[in-house]
Design a protein around this motif. Structure first.
Motif, PDB file in Angstrom:
ATOM      1  N   GLU A  47      -4.169 -14.708   0.409  1.00  0.00           N
ATOM      2  CA  GLU A  47      -2.932 -14.969  -0.317  1.00  0.00           C
ATOM      3  C   GLU A  47      -3.225 -15.790  -1.562  1.00  0.00           C
ATOM      4  N   GLY A  48      -2.676 -15.369  -2.692  1.00  0.00           N
ATOM      5  CA  GLY A  48      -2.926 -16.032  -3.970  1.00  0.00           C
ATOM      6  C   GLY A  48      -3.961 -15.343  -4.828  1.00  0.00           C
ATOM      7  N   ALA A  49      -4.717 -14.394  -4.255  1.00  0.00           N
ATOM      8  CA  ALA A  49      -5.756 -13.707  -5.016  1.00  0.00           C
ATOM      9  C   ALA A  49      -5.131 -12.639  -5.919  1.00  0.00           C
ATOM     10  N   ARG A  50      -5.770 -12.444  -7.088  1.00  0.00           N
ATOM     11  CA  ARG A  50      -5.353 -11.385  -8.010  1.00  0.00           C
ATOM     12  C   ARG A  50      -6.158 -10.143  -7.692  1.00  0.00           C
ATOM     13  N   VAL A  51      -5.467  -9.006  -7.597  1.00  0.00           N
ATOM     14  CA  VAL A  51      -6.121  -7.756  -7.233  1.00  0.00           C
ATOM     15  C   VAL A  51      -5.581  -6.619  -8.094  1.00  0.00           C
ATOM     16  N   VAL A  52      -6.373  -5.538  -8.137  1.00  0.00           N
ATOM     17  CA  VAL A  52      -5.934  -4.280  -8.737  1.00  0.00           C
ATOM     18  C   VAL A  52      -5.845  -3.270  -7.610  1.00  0.00           C
ATOM     19  N   VAL A  53      -4.700  -2.614  -7.495  1.00  0.00           N
ATOM     20  CA  VAL A  53      -4.426  -1.711  -6.379  1.00  0.00           C
ATOM     21  C   VAL A  53      -4.204  -0.304  -6.909  1.00  0.00           C
ATOM     22  N   HIS A  54      -4.902   0.661  -6.320  1.00  0.00           N
ATOM     23  CA  HIS A  54      -4.650   2.066  -6.621  1.00  0.00           C
ATOM     24  C   HIS A  54      -3.696   2.574  -5.543  1.00  0.00           C
ATOM     25  N   ALA A  55      -2.445   2.838  -5.927  1.00  0.00           N
ATOM     26  CA  ALA A  55      -1.419   3.133  -4.932  1.00  0.00           C
ATOM     27  C   ALA A  55      -0.473   4.210  -5.435  1.00  0.00           C
ATOM     28  N   LYS A  56       0.246   4.788  -4.498  1.00  0.00           N
ATOM     29  CA  LYS A  56       1.257   5.802  -4.804  1.00  0.00           C
ATOM     30  C   LYS A  56       2.626   5.216  -4.483  1.00  0.00           C
ATOM     31  N   PRO A  57       3.531   5.195  -5.458  1.00  0.00           N
ATOM     32  CA  PRO A  57       4.872   4.677  -5.183  1.00  0.00           C
ATOM     33  C   PRO A  57       5.584   5.540  -4.131  1.00  0.00           C
ATOM     34  N   GLU A  58       6.283   4.869  -3.241  1.00  0.00           N
ATOM     35  CA  GLU A  58       7.042   5.574  -2.199  1.00  0.00           C
ATOM     36  C   GLU A  58       8.454   4.988  -2.154  1.00  0.00           C
ATOM     37  N   TRP A  59       9.409   5.887  -1.903  1.00  0.00           N
ATOM     38  CA  TRP A  59      10.819   5.474  -1.809  1.00  0.00           C
ATOM     39  C   TRP A  59      11.292   5.731  -0.392  1.00  0.00           C
ATOM     40  N   TYR A  60      11.751   4.641   0.261  1.00  0.00           N
ATOM     41  CA  TYR A  60      12.267   4.777   1.625  1.00  0.00           C
ATOM     42  C   TYR A  60      13.769   4.990   1.525  1.00  0.00           C
TER      43      TYR A  60
END
Length: 402
Positions: free
Chosen positions: A79-92
């Motif tokens: 928690e608190g770390a900066r990251v780059v995320v490769h993700a796909k947006p999803e809508w619930y």
């Protein structure tokens, strides 16, 4: 695409949610940068939940990923770390909630460095370079200490001053090198190899006075780690302060939290050793004194025994026993002789009483024929036969008359 709606012809919320979901699906996968503000890893669960926040706009998004994706970077992010995320947006659609399904997570800045170091650490650990059974003990009192440090650095001063304060006779072979930057790794490796080849160096100390993660990177270099692992001389790592843990700490034979701590661990304290020697001497004196006292008491007890105070008493006691045995043997022998004499007298009396001579003395005679046979019946003789008669005082001849 605009929708034809009005107050008289609205569309349901569910349809709006489905339309939003369709538009989001067409976005495809994106790279997103942010800060982890919440992290939930439930034991046994196959999915990890994160909250990714944009500090500059105070916007947050929920992120989910499979545990196998998160475990790749679990050791270097929190928690608190900066990251780059490769993700796909999803809508619930049922809740009208937007989230990201992460397929890859990468730490940013220091986190990326830590990730690379963690990967190198696992690789070297798998080779056994950090195994405890490879650690060598330090000599109790090294005659010559090799020191690798920066020129005129606080680390050099701390090691030299504290070591000489503890043991003034200690000698150092110092190699000043660059401890950060591009020249640090080859210079430190060269100094370590040179000191390891020195025949009089008993232990090598690699010291630096702390710094940032980037500053300490040379001491996590793979080539340096392998060089230290191949050393014949024990190596002490004194890099940074307590929280700093470069890979050199893991491969070294001993890790010191600070250069001052390294000085304390490399050489003994002369004052403490003198106290220890004094305590050992006192303990040895008490032990020897106790042993002598115990032996003296045993000797005194032995001297006060009756047999040691009057040795002749044993002879006197044995003399009395011998006299008693002699008297007893004389009495026993006398009784035996008296009884034998009495038995002999009785036997003699019986023999005398039963002997033929005694019978003859009472007036009886023994008649014998010419051939010496004793006459026991009258019909054994014939008329005019000449017989010999034996009496107590002699013998004479008789003739048988009809």
């Amino acid at each position: 695409m605009a929708l034809n709606t009005s107050a008289d012809a609205p569309i349901p919320v569910g349809q709006v949610s489905r339309l939003i979901g369709g538009w989001i699906d067409r976005l495809g996968s994106v790279w997103v940068e942010g800060q982890i503000t919440q992290l939930s890893r439930r034991p046994g669960a196959g999915v990890v939940f994160l909250t990714l926040r944009d500090p500059s706009h105070d916007i947050s998004l929920s992120v989910t990923c499979y545990r196998v994706v998160f475990d790749r970077v679990a050791d270097v992010i929190s928690e608190g770390a900066r990251v780059v995320v490769h993700a796909k947006p999803e809508w619930y659609a049922p809740r009208g909630q937007l989230s990201l399904r992460a397929a890859e997570i990468k730490p940013v800045g220091v986190g990326e460095l830590l990730a690379r170091l963690e990967q190198l650490k696992k690789s070297l650990a798998a080779e056994g370079l950090f195994a405890l059974d490879r650690k060598r003990p330090l000599p109790f009192l090294p005659q010559l200490v090799g020191l690798v440090c920066g020129r005129a650095s606080a680390a050099e001063r701390d090691v030299l001053e504290n070591a000489r304060h503890r043991w003034p006779a200690v000698r150092f072979e110092v190699r000043n090198v660059a401890v950060q930057g591009v020249r640090a790794v080859p210079q430190v490796i060269g100094a370590v190899e040179e000191l390891d080849a020195h025949p009089d160096v008993d232990v090598i100390v690699v010291a630096r006075g702390g710094g940032s993660v980037e500053d300490l990177l040379p001491f996590s270099d793979e080539q340096l780690i392998r060089t230290v692992s191949a050393c014949r001389t024990p190596v002490v790592s004194a890099i940074g302060h307590e929280p700093d843990t470069p890979l050199l700490d893991l491969v070294a034979d001993l890790r010191a939290s600070t250069p001052t701590d390294a000085a304390k661990k490399v050489v003994p304290d002369v004052g403490e050793e003198l106290v220890r020697i004094r305590q050992l001497r006192e303990r040895a004196l008490r032990t020897v004194t106790g042993l002598l006292d115990r032996e003296e008491r045993g000797l005194a007890a032995a001297r006060h025994r009756p047999c040691m105070e009057r040795p002749q008493r044993m002879v006197e006691e044995r003399e009395e026993q011998i006299d008693a045995l002699l008297g007893r043997s004389r009495r026993t022998l006398g009784h035996l002789l008296d009884r034998a004499d009495s038995e002999l007298s009785h036997t003699r009396a019986r023999v005398v009483a039963l002997s033929p001579a005694a019978t003859l003395e009472r007036g009886y005679a023994v008649l014998q024929r010419a051939d010496g046979a004793v006459v026991r019946a009258a019909d054994e003789v014939s008329a005019d036969e000449k017989l010999r008669a034996r009496v107590a005082e002699g013998e004479f001849s008789v003739r048988v008359t009809p």
